[in-house]
Enzyme design. Structure first.
Site, PDB file in Angstrom:
ATOM      1  N   LYS A 108     152.576  98.156  89.175  1.00 48.84           N
ATOM      2  CA  LYS A 108     152.093  99.342  88.464  1.00 48.84           C
ATOM      3  C   LYS A 108     150.801  99.764  89.157  1.00 48.84           C
ATOM      4  CE  LYS A 108     150.364 101.029  84.099  1.00 48.84           C
ATOM      5  NZ  LYS A 108     149.324 100.556  83.183  1.00 48.84           N
ATOM      6  N   LEU A 109     150.818 100.968  89.695  1.00 45.10           N
ATOM      7  CA  LEU A 109     149.684 101.490  90.452  1.00 45.10           C
ATOM      8  C   LEU A 109     148.780 102.314  89.555  1.00 45.10           C
ATOM      9  CD1 LEU A 109     148.243 102.063  93.156  1.00 45.10           C
ATOM     10  CD2 LEU A 109     149.846 103.970  93.464  1.00 45.10           C
TER      11      LEU A 109
END
Length: 159
Positions: A108-109
């Site tokens: 998850k960026l």
């Protein structure tokens, strides 16, 4: 039959992996690792987000590790880049997570632009996402609701 009833029986598929639960839970903000374990088990979630910059998953060998109570064999860990304010730090954090989690590539960026509101820095997010995808990561992105940016962040745009 309602949409909710239809979805209830359909698995959630993320990056080709099938999940029965649509709930994602975080691993932070608990008083200790035992409370983390108990809350995670009680949730029924199969995906657990892990803030790599704030949570030990092996990078600090002299401290208790989240992996002692949340097994990657039982849960899908979703490393995130919480606390990163530029693309370089976010990419480095994802690479560290992949190394610590034996090649895990779903991340998850989050590349933040404002410390108070936690709004994302969209340009830095795009830069990091491009680099991560090119490096083989499967990227879930925290961004704004801008449709043009969403289109830029789709998989096919960079290939």
């Amino acid at each position: 039959m309602s949409d909710n009833e239809i979805l209830k029986d359909e698995p959630l598929i993320i990056a080709g992996q099938k999940f029965n639960s649509r709930l994602l839970v975080g691993s932070g903000k608990y008083k200790d690792l035992e409370e983390t374990r108990l809350a995670t088990e009680a949730s029924g979630a199969e995906i657990i987000t892990v803030a790599i910059r704030r949570t030990n998953i092996g990078q600090n060998p002299n401290e208790p590790s989240l992996l002692e109570v949340i097994s990657p064999d039982k849960y899908t860990l979703l490393p995130n880049t919480a606390g990163c304010y530029n693309a370089e730090d976010a990419v480095r954090t994802c690479k560290l997570a992949r190394e610590l989690l034996d090649g895990h590539d779903l991340v998850k960026l989050e590349v933040l632009g404002d410390e108070k509101t936690l709004f994302p820095d969209v340009q830095q997010t795009l830069k990091a996402a491009r680099e991560l995808v090119d490096d083989g990561f499967k990227v879930m992105v925290y961004t704004t609701d801008d449709l043009i940016i969403a289109k830029e962040l789709t998989w096919g745009v960079w290939r």
